[in-house]
Design a protein around this motif. Structure first.
Motif, PDB file in Angstrom:
ATOM      1  N   CYS A 112      -2.259   3.671   4.471  1.00 53.07           N
ATOM      2  CA  CYS A 112      -1.956   2.471   3.815  1.00 53.07           C
ATOM      3  C   CYS A 112      -1.443   2.737   2.391  1.00 53.07           C
ATOM      4  O   CYS A 112      -1.635   3.761   1.655  1.00 53.07           O
ATOM      5  CB  CYS A 112      -3.315   1.539   3.541  1.00 53.07           C
ATOM      6  SG  CYS A 112      -2.945   0.159   2.663  1.00 53.07           S
ATOM      7  N   ALA A 113      -0.170   2.151   2.147  1.00 51.62           N
ATOM      8  CA  ALA A 113       0.577   2.438   0.862  1.00 51.62           C
ATOM      9  C   ALA A 113      -0.214   2.077  -0.311  1.00 51.62           C
ATOM     10  O   ALA A 113      -1.155   1.129  -0.114  1.00 51.62           O
ATOM     11  CB  ALA A 113       1.882   1.336   0.951  1.00 51.62           C
ATOM     12  N   SER A 118      -4.187  -1.062  -3.489  1.00 56.53           N
ATOM     13  CA  SER A 118      -4.653  -1.563  -4.654  1.00 56.53           C
ATOM     14  C   SER A 118      -4.889  -3.100  -4.769  1.00 56.53           C
ATOM     15  O   SER A 118      -5.967  -3.640  -5.384  1.00 56.53           O
ATOM     16  CB  SER A 118      -3.638  -1.415  -5.856  1.00 56.53           C
ATOM     17  OG  SER A 118      -3.299  -0.051  -6.147  1.00 56.53           O
ATOM     18  N   VAL A 119      -3.949  -3.881  -4.028  1.00 52.72           N
ATOM     19  CA  VAL A 119      -4.200  -5.309  -3.893  1.00 52.72           C
ATOM     20  C   VAL A 119      -5.284  -5.564  -3.034  1.00 52.72           C
ATOM     21  O   VAL A 119      -6.349  -6.573  -2.964  1.00 52.72           O
ATOM     22  CB  VAL A 119      -3.035  -5.906  -3.146  1.00 52.72           C
ATOM     23  CG1 VAL A 119      -3.301  -7.535  -2.895  1.00 52.72           C
ATOM     24  CG2 VAL A 119      -1.837  -5.838  -4.016  1.00 52.72           C
ATOM     25  N   ILE A 120      -5.559  -4.804  -1.809  1.00 54.85           N
ATOM     26  CA  ILE A 120      -6.701  -4.990  -0.987  1.00 54.85           C
ATOM     27  C   ILE A 120      -7.932  -4.683  -1.586  1.00 54.85           C
ATOM     28  O   ILE A 120      -9.220  -5.498  -1.486  1.00 54.85           O
ATOM     29  CB  ILE A 120      -6.442  -4.289   0.439  1.00 54.85           C
ATOM     30  CG1 ILE A 120      -5.238  -4.783   1.291  1.00 54.85           C
ATOM     31  CG2 ILE A 120      -7.746  -4.414   1.362  1.00 54.85           C
ATOM     32  CD1 ILE A 120      -4.906  -3.834   2.270  1.00 54.85           C
ATOM     33  N   ASP A 167       5.617  -3.666   2.360  1.00 55.72           N
ATOM     34  CA  ASP A 167       5.775  -4.147   3.841  1.00 55.72           C
ATOM     35  C   ASP A 167       4.680  -4.797   4.118  1.00 55.72           C
ATOM     36  O   ASP A 167       3.545  -4.914   3.478  1.00 55.72           O
ATOM     37  CB  ASP A 167       5.779  -2.899   4.893  1.00 55.72           C
ATOM     38  CG  ASP A 167       4.835  -2.004   4.987  1.00 55.72           C
ATOM     39  OD1 ASP A 167       3.841  -2.292   5.697  1.00 55.72           O
ATOM     40  OD2 ASP A 167       4.815  -0.921   4.142  1.00 55.72           O
ATOM     41  N   TYR A 168       4.668  -5.714   4.988  1.00 57.50           N
ATOM     42  CA  TYR A 168       3.518  -6.505   5.578  1.00 57.50           C
ATOM     43  C   TYR A 168       2.842  -6.025   6.853  1.00 57.50           C
ATOM     44  O   TYR A 168       1.957  -7.047   7.433  1.00 57.50           O
ATOM     45  CB  TYR A 168       3.953  -7.949   5.510  1.00 57.50           C
ATOM     46  CG  TYR A 168       4.380  -8.483   4.094  1.00 57.50           C
ATOM     47  CD1 TYR A 168       3.218  -8.896   3.191  1.00 57.50           C
ATOM     48  CD2 TYR A 168       5.460  -8.537   3.860  1.00 57.50           C
ATOM     49  CE1 TYR A 168       3.874  -9.146   1.949  1.00 57.50           C
ATOM     50  CE2 TYR A 168       6.200  -8.914   2.330  1.00 57.50           C
ATOM     51  CZ  TYR A 168       5.056  -9.202   1.679  1.00 57.50           C
ATOM     52  OH  TYR A 168       5.677  -9.557   0.168  1.00 57.50           O
ATOM     53  N   LYS A 169       3.130  -5.068   7.444  1.00 57.99           N
ATOM     54  CA  LYS A 169       2.325  -4.601   8.610  1.00 57.99           C
ATOM     55  C   LYS A 169       0.925  -4.211   8.187  1.00 57.99           C
ATOM     56  O   LYS A 169       0.738  -3.565   7.030  1.00 57.99           O
ATOM     57  CB  LYS A 169       3.141  -3.183   8.664  1.00 57.99           C
ATOM     58  CG  LYS A 169       4.545  -3.550   9.346  1.00 57.99           C
ATOM     59  CD  LYS A 169       5.196  -2.388   9.909  1.00 57.99           C
ATOM     60  CE  LYS A 169       6.709  -2.441  10.309  1.00 57.99           C
ATOM     61  NZ  LYS A 169       7.415  -1.197  10.693  1.00 57.99           N
ATOM     62  N   GLU A 175      -5.029  -0.607   6.501  1.00 56.55           N
ATOM     63  CA  GLU A 175      -5.474  -1.873   5.687  1.00 56.55           C
ATOM     64  C   GLU A 175      -6.794  -2.340   5.951  1.00 56.55           C
ATOM     65  O   GLU A 175      -7.673  -2.711   5.036  1.00 56.55           O
ATOM     66  CB  GLU A 175      -4.554  -2.903   5.912  1.00 56.55           C
ATOM     67  CG  GLU A 175      -3.114  -2.538   5.331  1.00 56.55           C
ATOM     68  CD  GLU A 175      -2.204  -1.646   6.286  1.00 56.55           C
ATOM     69  OE1 GLU A 175      -0.995  -1.469   5.719  1.00 56.55           O
ATOM     70  OE2 GLU A 175      -2.752  -1.557   7.289  1.00 56.55           O
ATOM     71  N   GLY A 176      -7.241  -2.229   7.272  1.00 58.59           N
ATOM     72  CA  GLY A 176      -8.767  -2.372   7.817  1.00 58.59           C
ATOM     73  C   GLY A 176      -9.761  -1.829   6.963  1.00 58.59           C
ATOM     74  O   GLY A 176     -10.822  -2.110   6.577  1.00 58.59           O
TER      75      GLY A 176
END
Length: 316
Positions: A112-113, A118-120, A167-169, A175-176
């Motif tokens: 994950c980028a 950081s946002v998640i 990106d929104y992938k 991301e999970g």
């Protein structure tokens, strides 16, 4: 009931919460450039997950030892679990707060980028609030608390995303996993508050670090993790990382023991802001303007005020 609950503490006053939580967030913010510098000094590749886990395990294990020794000296007694029930609490907290949280964090970080991570991760404030209110029933969920979290989250997104391509992938292993790390954070905060009603908070913090750190060391070594390059500079930096964990997590635990979870965790939005500022100073990462950082900090502070608004009126 633990000694932490026997008397009114300065950590239950708004100014005590503000100073203590801000100090924790500053220390955690400083961990971002410190860890990156540590990887360079110890020649650890960021995608070498076993070695990264081993490095984190060493940091947490010694943070636990430091916490227990220092806490025992201050309280003039040895802080150890004194019943099987206490041992179970330490193991449960170590599993959630250290082992699972950092398993998901490091597992997801390589897929994950950094911007999205950081946002998640900032969703841990929402997770803490919802878990505290809906599952543990430790406080009421109010519109003010929700509004404060949303405002603070906007500030985090602004300081993290400004000037970057995102990106929104989405993937479960990337991301999970980062999101599951935030959920573990939310559960661990509620567990600290619950367990501190019967056990010493410093003991819980130190012993769970030792337990979690030992497991991470074993896992890192088992999967081939190794690191060397101990010099004065690299050792001093590792000692600082130990200090960050020991002081910040212990103080954070004490704050949770004396306050509603939402009142404390809302300050967590300061973590990425401090991280950006300190990374800019020490790593020369100029990813956004000072103006954006200031606006983000203002939004985070507004969010903190909104969540604590009722308390402000009561204490004044």
């Amino acid at each position: 009931m633990s000694e932490n609950q026997n008397k009114k503490s300065i950590l239950s006053h708004l100014w005590g919460v503000s100073l203590g939580a801000a100090l924790c967030c500053f220390l955690w913010g400083s961990a971002t450039p410190a860890i990156k510098t540590g990887y360079a000094l110890f020649s650890i590749a960021a995608d070498d997950t076993p070695t990264v886990v081993l490095f984190a395990g060493v940091r947490f294990f010694f943070a636990g030892i430091f916490t227990i020794l220092f806490g025992s000296l201050l309280q003039k007694k040895l802080l150890v679990p004194r019943s099987f029930s206490a041992v179970k609490k330490v193991a449960a907290l170590g599993l959630v707060q250290t082992i699972l949280q950092y398993f998901f964090f490091y597992g997801g970080l390589t897929r994950c980028a950094g911007v999205k991570s950081s946002v998640i991760l900032a969703t841990n404030v929402f997770a803490s609030l919802l878990i505290s209110a809906l599952l543990f029933k430790q406080e009421k969920l109010t519109w003010l608390k929700i509004a404060g979290c949303v405002i603070g989250f906007v500030g985090v997104v602004l300081v993290t995303v400004a000037g970057k391509d995102v990106d929104y992938k989405l993937s479960f292993g990337g991301e999970g996993f980062i999101f599951l790390s935030s959920v573990c954070y939310g559960f661990s905060g509620c567990m600290v508050k619950l367990f501190s009603k019967e056990e010493n908070t410093v003991m819980l913090s130190g012993c769970q670090f030792m337990f979690g750190g030992a497991v991470m060391i074993a896992v890192g070594l088992l999967f081939g993790g190794r690191f060397g390059g101990f010099t004065f500079a690299s050792t001093a930096l590792l000692v600082y990382l130990v200090f960050i964990s020991a002081v910040a997590y212990t103080l954070w635990g004490l704050l949770l023991a004396h306050n509603d979870v939402s009142r404390v965790v809302i300050f967590g939005f300061l973590n990425p802001v401090f991280g950006v500022i300190l990374s800019s100073i020490f790593l020369h990462e100029q990813s956004q303007t000072g103006f954006v950082t200031i606006i983000s900090l203002v939004l985070v502070c507004i969010g903190i005020f909104v969540v604590n608004y009722r308390k402000v009126k009561t204490e004044n």
